[in-house]
Design a protein around this motif. Structure first.
Motif, mmCIF file in Angstrom:
data_model
loop_
_atom_site.group_PDB
_atom_site.id
_atom_site.type_symbol
_atom_site.label_atom_id
_atom_site.label_comp_id
_atom_site.label_asym_id
_atom_site.label_seq_id
_atom_site.Cartn_x
_atom_site.Cartn_y
_atom_site.Cartn_z
ATOM 1 N N GLU A 132 0.837 -1.190 0.000
ATOM 2 C CA GLU A 132 0.000 0.000 0.000
ATOM 3 C C GLU A 132 0.879 1.250 0.000
ATOM 4 O O GLU A 132 1.907 1.296 0.689
ATOM 5 N N VAL A 133 0.442 2.269 -0.773
ATOM 6 C CA VAL A 133 1.202 3.522 -0.866
ATOM 7 C C VAL A 133 1.020 4.322 0.422
ATOM 8 O O VAL A 133 -0.106 4.496 0.899
ATOM 9 N N LEU A 134 2.125 4.797 0.977
ATOM 10 C CA LEU A 134 2.079 5.699 2.128
ATOM 11 C C LEU A 134 2.172 7.127 1.582
ATOM 12 O O LEU A 134 3.264 7.649 1.342
ATOM 13 N N TRP A 135 0.986 7.745 1.356
ATOM 14 C CA TRP A 135 0.957 9.044 0.675
ATOM 15 C C TRP A 135 1.565 10.162 1.514
ATOM 16 O O TRP A 135 1.868 11.228 0.974
ATOM 17 N N ASP A 136 1.718 9.957 2.822
ATOM 18 C CA ASP A 136 2.374 11.003 3.610
ATOM 19 C C ASP A 136 3.880 11.044 3.378
ATOM 20 O O ASP A 136 4.560 11.965 3.837
ATOM 21 N N SER A 137 4.408 10.058 2.629
ATOM 22 C CA SER A 137 5.850 10.029 2.345
ATOM 23 C C SER A 137 6.192 10.668 1.002
ATOM 24 O O SER A 137 7.373 10.811 0.678
ATOM 25 N N CYS A 138 5.168 11.030 0.192
ATOM 26 C CA CYS A 138 5.440 11.561 -1.137
ATOM 27 C C CYS A 138 4.229 12.366 -1.613
ATOM 28 O O CYS A 138 3.203 12.430 -0.929
ATOM 29 N N SER A 139 4.357 12.969 -2.793
ATOM 30 C CA SER A 139 3.265 13.745 -3.394
ATOM 31 C C SER A 139 2.562 12.887 -4.443
ATOM 32 O O SER A 139 3.179 12.081 -5.139
ATOM 33 N N ARG A 140 1.260 13.086 -4.543
ATOM 34 C CA ARG A 140 0.501 12.381 -5.566
ATOM 35 C C ARG A 140 0.876 12.899 -6.952
ATOM 36 O O ARG A 140 1.365 14.027 -7.091
ATOM 37 N N PRO A 141 0.642 12.119 -8.006
ATOM 38 C CA PRO A 141 0.917 12.613 -9.363
ATOM 39 C C PRO A 141 0.079 13.856 -9.666
ATOM 40 O O PRO A 141 -1.103 13.921 -9.316
ATOM 41 N N THR A 142 0.681 14.860 -10.267
ATOM 42 C CA THR A 142 -0.005 16.102 -10.626
ATOM 43 C C THR A 142 -0.099 16.221 -12.138
ATOM 44 O O THR A 142 0.810 15.825 -12.867
ATOM 45 N N TYR A 143 -1.216 16.796 -12.593
ATOM 46 C CA TYR A 143 -1.467 16.926 -14.028
ATOM 47 C C TYR A 143 -0.486 17.920 -14.639
ATOM 48 O O TYR A 143 -0.438 19.077 -14.235
ATOM 49 N N PRO A 144 0.339 17.523 -15.610
ATOM 50 C CA PRO A 144 1.246 18.483 -16.250
ATOM 51 C C PRO A 144 0.441 19.573 -16.976
ATOM 52 O O PRO A 144 -0.577 19.301 -17.608
ATOM 53 N N ARG A 145 0.898 20.862 -16.868
ATOM 54 C CA ARG A 145 0.186 21.977 -17.485
ATOM 55 C C ARG A 145 0.145 21.822 -19.001
ATOM 56 O O ARG A 145 -0.870 22.127 -19.637
ATOM 57 N N ASN A 146 1.226 21.343 -19.592
ATOM 58 C CA ASN A 146 1.230 21.151 -21.041
ATOM 59 C C ASN A 146 0.220 20.084 -21.466
ATOM 60 O O ASN A 146 -0.371 20.163 -22.538
ATOM 61 N N SER A 147 0.022 19.068 -20.577
ATOM 62 C CA SER A 147 -0.967 18.044 -20.895
ATOM 63 C C SER A 147 -2.383 18.605 -20.813
ATOM 64 O O SER A 147 -3.270 18.196 -21.583
#
Length: 287
Positions: free
Chosen positions: A201-216
């Motif tokens: 299971e992902v421990l989201w407090d250890s990293c940032s979630r994927p963010t939508y690239p502005r160019n995309s």
């Protein structure tokens, strides 16, 4: 007087016409600028309204594949542990066999020495017995000779001469062989039990979630990215790859890059942390 007046009137009309054309040009330019500004505002407002949403998707097939990978890794670790145990046991057996052979050699040597001693003792007793037999025979002959002489000397003798006792010989008793035998050991085998496997299971407090690239977002790119991550028993990502592409490289790279920085609650087999390969699926949608 009439010629200068006519010339002055024509100049005035020309000036008025020039001013009229300039005013028209200025109005047209102003209207063009207004149109450009309004278009820019509308474009920027439309861009600000588009929002990119990244959603993690949990699918039973991905969970089953992750569980299968975890189970396979656990079985591989168990097989390696069993192989190490067998190697240790084999080494111990070799050492024990060597000690046993040394002990057997020592026992055989001691038994050979004991047999040689017993054989020498038996030969000595046989020689003593032979000497005693010869001595008894000589003594018996002497007694018989004395008896004949006594019979001849005293013809009136009435009692029968006592016969000499037969010599007794001691024969060593033969020890019975000790019985040998063994009983078979029966081991009851219980049916194999399926281990309890939990997925990472992902421990989201250890990293940032994927963010939508502005160019995309500007290019209106959408899709679903599926990645595979190799996660060790401590919950760290050791390697990763794109399993199924969304069709857009920026979205795939962002998914793999973001998840590779995360820490995980590791997979477990019967409560024991186990290295595994996890499958994760993320949907990229514009709203």
């Amino acid at each position: 007087m009439s010629a200068p007046s006519t010339e002055s009137g024509s100049n005035t009309r020309s000036l008025r016409q020039s001013l009229g054309h300039s005013a028209e040009y200025a109005i047209a330019l102003a209207l063009l600028l207004v149109g450009v500004v309004v278009g820019a505002v509308v474009w920027f407002s439309n861009q600000a309204e588009r929002v990119g949403v990244v959603t993690e998707i949990a699918m039973a097939s991905d969970d089953a594949e992750t569980e299968a990978a975890t189970r396979a890794k656990a079985e591989e670790d168990a097989a390696l542990a069993e192989l190490r145990r067998e190697l240790r046991d084999s080494l111990s057996n070799v050492e024990a066999r060597g000690r046993m052979q040394a002990e057997l050699a020592a026992q055989e040597q001691a038994a050979a020495e004991e047999r040689a001693r017993q054989l020498a003792e038996l030969e000595r007793r046989q020689r003593e017995a032979e000497a005693l037999r010869l001595q008894l025979e000589s003594e018996q002959e002497r007694i018989e000779r004395l008896e004949r002489e006594r019979k001849v000397a005293s013809r009136q003798s009435t009692g029968p001469a006592p016969s000499p006792a037969a010599p007794e010989t001691d024969t060593p008793p033969v020890a019975p062989a000790a019985p040998q035998g063994g009983s078979a050991v029966k081991v009851a085998l219980s049916p194999p039990r399926q281990p309890v496997v939990t997925k990472p299971e992902v421990l989201w407090d250890s990293c940032s979630r994927p963010t939508y690239p502005r160019n995309s977002i500007r290019a209106e790119e959408e899709g679903v990215t599926v990645i595979s991550l190799d996660i060790d028993a401590s919950g760290r990502v050791t390697s990763g790859s794109i399993r199924e592409s969304s069709g857009h490289r920026r979205l795939d790279d962002e998914t793999l890059s973001a998840l590779s920085q995360c820490r995980f609650k590791p997979a477990a087999t019967d409560g024991v942390p186990t290295a595994t390969t996890g499958v994760f699926r993320f949907a990229w949608n514009l709203r």
